[in-house]
Design a protein around this motif. Sequence first.
Motif, PDB file in Angstrom:
ATOM      1  N   SER A 114      12.922  -1.792   5.714  1.00  0.00           N
ATOM      2  CA  SER A 114      13.720  -0.613   5.390  1.00  0.00           C
ATOM      3  C   SER A 114      15.060  -1.067   4.816  1.00  0.00           C
ATOM      4  N   LEU A 115      15.424  -0.513   3.658  1.00  0.00           N
ATOM      5  CA  LEU A 115      16.654  -0.901   2.980  1.00  0.00           C
ATOM      6  C   LEU A 115      17.522   0.320   2.694  1.00  0.00           C
ATOM      7  N   LEU A 116      18.831   0.143   2.792  1.00  0.00           N
ATOM      8  CA  LEU A 116      19.771   1.219   2.503  1.00  0.00           C
ATOM      9  C   LEU A 116      20.802   0.722   1.498  1.00  0.00           C
ATOM     10  N   ASP A 117      20.921   1.442   0.383  1.00  0.00           N
ATOM     11  CA  ASP A 117      21.904   1.143  -0.653  1.00  0.00           C
ATOM     12  C   ASP A 117      22.842   2.338  -0.774  1.00  0.00           C
ATOM     13  N   ALA A 118      24.070   2.096  -1.232  1.00  0.00           N
ATOM     14  CA  ALA A 118      25.027   3.192  -1.400  1.00  0.00           C
ATOM     15  C   ALA A 118      25.982   2.872  -2.548  1.00  0.00           C
ATOM     16  N   ARG A 119      26.578   3.933  -3.076  1.00  0.00           N
ATOM     17  CA  ARG A 119      27.551   3.802  -4.159  1.00  0.00           C
ATOM     18  C   ARG A 119      28.569   4.921  -4.024  1.00  0.00           C
ATOM     19  N   TYR A 128      17.524   5.278   0.365  1.00  0.00           N
ATOM     20  CA  TYR A 128      16.772   4.635   1.443  1.00  0.00           C
ATOM     21  C   TYR A 128      15.415   4.245   0.867  1.00  0.00           C
ATOM     22  N   GLN A 129      14.994   3.010   1.128  1.00  0.00           N
ATOM     23  CA  GLN A 129      13.695   2.543   0.657  1.00  0.00           C
ATOM     24  C   GLN A 129      12.940   1.910   1.815  1.00  0.00           C
ATOM     25  N   ARG A 130      11.708   2.332   2.003  1.00  0.00           N
ATOM     26  CA  ARG A 130      10.807   1.765   3.010  1.00  0.00           C
ATOM     27  C   ARG A 130       9.659   1.113   2.257  1.00  0.00           C
ATOM     28  N   ILE A 131       9.525  -0.203   2.414  1.00  0.00           N
ATOM     29  CA  ILE A 131       8.464  -0.964   1.754  1.00  0.00           C
ATOM     30  C   ILE A 131       7.468  -1.372   2.822  1.00  0.00           C
ATOM     31  N   GLY A 132       6.227  -0.960   2.666  1.00  0.00           N
ATOM     32  CA  GLY A 132       5.202  -1.249   3.666  1.00  0.00           C
ATOM     33  C   GLY A 132       4.800  -2.716   3.713  1.00  0.00           C
ATOM     34  N   ARG A 133       3.864  -3.002   4.575  1.00  0.00           N
ATOM     35  CA  ARG A 133       3.369  -4.371   4.747  1.00  0.00           C
ATOM     36  C   ARG A 133       2.853  -4.907   3.415  1.00  0.00           C
ATOM     37  N   GLU A 161       0.815  -1.212   0.000  1.00  0.00           N
ATOM     38  CA  GLU A 161       0.000   0.000   0.000  1.00  0.00           C
ATOM     39  C   GLU A 161       0.852   1.267   0.000  1.00  0.00           C
ATOM     40  N   ASP A 162       2.000   1.230   0.674  1.00  0.00           N
ATOM     41  CA  ASP A 162       2.843   2.423   0.706  1.00  0.00           C
ATOM     42  C   ASP A 162       4.320   2.049   0.587  1.00  0.00           C
ATOM     43  N   THR A 163       5.024   2.866  -0.173  1.00  0.00           N
ATOM     44  CA  THR A 163       6.465   2.712  -0.361  1.00  0.00           C
ATOM     45  C   THR A 163       7.075   4.100  -0.369  1.00  0.00           C
TER      46      THR A 163
END
Length: 115
Positions: A61-66, A41-46, A16-18
């Motif tokens: 919650s996910l964190l990517d970097a480069r 930063y990515q937040r993926i809801g239920r 429902e929310d990202t």
Amino acid sequence: MEDPSVIGNEAPLVTEDTLNLGAQYAHPLTADLDLTLWANYQRIGRTWWDPYNVTSRDPVSLLDARVGLASGNWTLTAWGRNLTDEKYNAEFSPAASCSGRSRCDTVWNSTTGSD
């Protein structure tokens, strides 16, 4: 699906929310060498796995970097995904015992994988 018991339930495999937030910073280190830093930063809801809303994944919650260096016609980049090492299910498959049934009532133990 023509099962009236699912009317009003959340759609399966649809979050429902990202939320996505990203930032990039570029800075010349020398006249011929540039540094670029990037974070996302990515937040993926239920997410519900089935139309009966029995099984779901909690929000993630996910964190990517480069980081990159560039000069002239070359670029060197290093990157990392899920830097916080968040454990989560990316997909779900019902138990083999549910095959051929219109509804699977088995609730799986997330630690042992047994019912």
